[in-house]
Design an enzyme around this catalytic site. Structure first.
Site, PDB file in Angstrom:
ATOM      1  N   ASP A  85       3.404  48.928  -4.278  1.00  0.00           N
ATOM      2  CA  ASP A  85       2.639  47.623  -4.167  1.00  0.00           C
ATOM      3  C   ASP A  85       2.713  46.777  -5.240  1.00  0.00           C
ATOM      4  O   ASP A  85       2.100  47.191  -6.570  1.00  0.00           O
ATOM      5  CB  ASP A  85       1.334  48.156  -3.791  1.00  0.00           C
ATOM      6  CG  ASP A  85       0.160  46.898  -3.106  1.00  0.00           C
ATOM      7  OD1 ASP A  85       1.025  46.003  -2.557  1.00  0.00           O
ATOM      8  OD2 ASP A  85      -0.905  47.132  -3.159  1.00  0.00           O
ATOM      9  N   VAL A 231      -3.822  47.444   3.590  1.00  0.00           N
ATOM     10  CA  VAL A 231      -5.019  47.608   3.623  1.00  0.00           C
ATOM     11  C   VAL A 231      -5.351  48.559   2.538  1.00  0.00           C
ATOM     12  O   VAL A 231      -4.854  49.493   2.300  1.00  0.00           O
ATOM     13  CB  VAL A 231      -5.458  48.417   4.901  1.00  0.00           C
ATOM     14  CG1 VAL A 231      -6.776  48.841   4.832  1.00  0.00           C
ATOM     15  CG2 VAL A 231      -5.275  47.409   6.335  1.00  0.00           C
TER      16      VAL A 231
HETATM   17  P1  13P Z   1      -7.261  45.120   0.416  1.00  0.00           P
HETATM   18  O1  13P Z   1      -7.629  45.752  -0.933  1.00  0.00           O
HETATM   19  O2  13P Z   1      -8.119  43.825   0.379  1.00  0.00           O
HETATM   20  O3  13P Z   1      -7.449  45.740   1.515  1.00  0.00           O
HETATM   21  O4  13P Z   1      -6.078  44.512   0.053  1.00  0.00           O
HETATM   22  C1  13P Z   1      -4.747  45.466  -0.024  1.00  0.00           C
HETATM   23  C2  13P Z   1      -3.558  44.959  -0.397  1.00  0.00           C
HETATM   24  O5  13P Z   1      -3.322  43.736  -0.158  1.00  0.00           O
HETATM   25  C3  13P Z   1      -2.600  45.728  -1.212  1.00  0.00           C
HETATM   26  O6  13P Z   1      -1.608  44.866  -1.887  1.00  0.00           O
END
Ligand code: 13P
Length: 288
Positions: A85, A231
């Site tokens: 991510d 999320v």
């Molecule tokens: P949130 O922490 O707002 O759920 O976002 C998660 C996200 O977009 C990880 O890349």
């Protein structure tokens, strides 16, 4: 089942008008909770790992080995992608080497030319290895050093330029932000999403900052081409709340209530309930 890229599961999601959740993992409990819920609900799932979480778990190789081992020991049959991510350029290479099945290169803070050059290079590496790659245009806001940004909107022409490089999926800012949404948040910019969709065609789009977006907005975003929703914070808040309750009720002081397997159990159940609720809203249940 071996780890898979997100390509096939998101092409299916786009056609079927649902979204697959990316749930960020932080440790063994998190990973086990997300995998168990996905399997129970027969939903495909994407495990998201930030560079910070990877470091916390002692490195990307540990994460890969843990996830692969759990897939076997928990008899997981649903498709599971292990996805970096918001990766840096260097982080992407580390995850490719460690055995991730998918990466996100977040070049949104570079000038568009540099974002394009680096994304292009990584697309070619991922293609050769059969991995999927997510790119980002228009940085997703959020809390940084206590300041909450309201979330940039991506330029649809820049989205097209990045989509044309052959990335698997595209994250485009449409007013969404990471973490809790501030009181004065204006909501998602569906006008921008429609323009991006018109320029990028069949490319599955990614909605970051899934925490706290009202259900009707999530459903509308899916109807306009969003096939992956991230999320993270919401699972953390659910875990925190349940753990706090356990301790505030003094349960850690009764019998063997201090045993980490007991102490962390309510938090784990809370993560499972959150993941289930999201999968219901996203429509991915039974789609594995
Ligand atoms: P949130 O922490 O707002 O759920 O976002 C998660 C996200 O977009 C990880 O890349």
């Amino acid at each position: 089942m071996a780890l898979v890229s997100v390509k096939e599961m998101l092409e299916k999601a786009l056609k079927g008008k649902y979204a697959v959740g990316q749930f960020n993992i932080n440790n063994l409990e998190w990973t086990k909770a997300v995998l168990a819920t996905a399997e129970e609900l027969k939903s495909p799932v994407i495990l998201g790992v930030s560079e910070g979480a990877g470091k916390y778990m002692t490195g990307f190789k540990t994460v890969v080995d843990m996830v692969k081992a759990m897939i076997v020991s928990m008899n997981i049959t649903v498709p599971v992608a292990l996805h970096l991510d918001h990766g840096t350029y260097e982080g992407c290479y580390k995850c490719i080497e460690a055995g991730f099945s998918s990466i996100m290169f977040d070049g949104s803070h570079f000038a568009i030319e540099e974002n394009i050059a680096k994304t292009k290079e990584l697309v070619s590496v991922c293609n050769k290895k059969g991995l999927s790659i997510e790119a980002e245009v228009g940085s997703i806001g959020g809390e940084e050093d206590g300041v909450v940004g309201l979330g940039e909107c991506a330029d649809p022409d820049e989205c097209k330029k990045i989509a044309d490089l052959g990335v698997t999926i595209l994250a485009a800012g449409i007013g969404n932000i990471h973490g809790k949404y501030p009181e004065n948040w204006q909501g998602l910019r569906f006008d921008v999403l429609e323009k991006i969709k018109a320029k990028t065609g069949d490319m599955p789009l990614v909605l970051h900052g899934g925490t706290g977006i009202p259900t009707d907005m999530i459903k509308k975003a899916i109807s306009l081409g969003v096939a992956k929703i991230n999320v993270n914070t919401e699972c953390q808040l659910a875990f925190q709340e349940a753990t706090r309750k356990y301790i505030e009720e003094g349960k850690d002081l009764v019998g063997k209530g201090f045993d980490p397997r007991k102490l962390l159990a309510p938090g784990v159940e809370a993560i499972k309930a959150t993941v289930k609720e999201k999968m219901e809203i996203f429509g991915s249940i039974g789609k594995a």
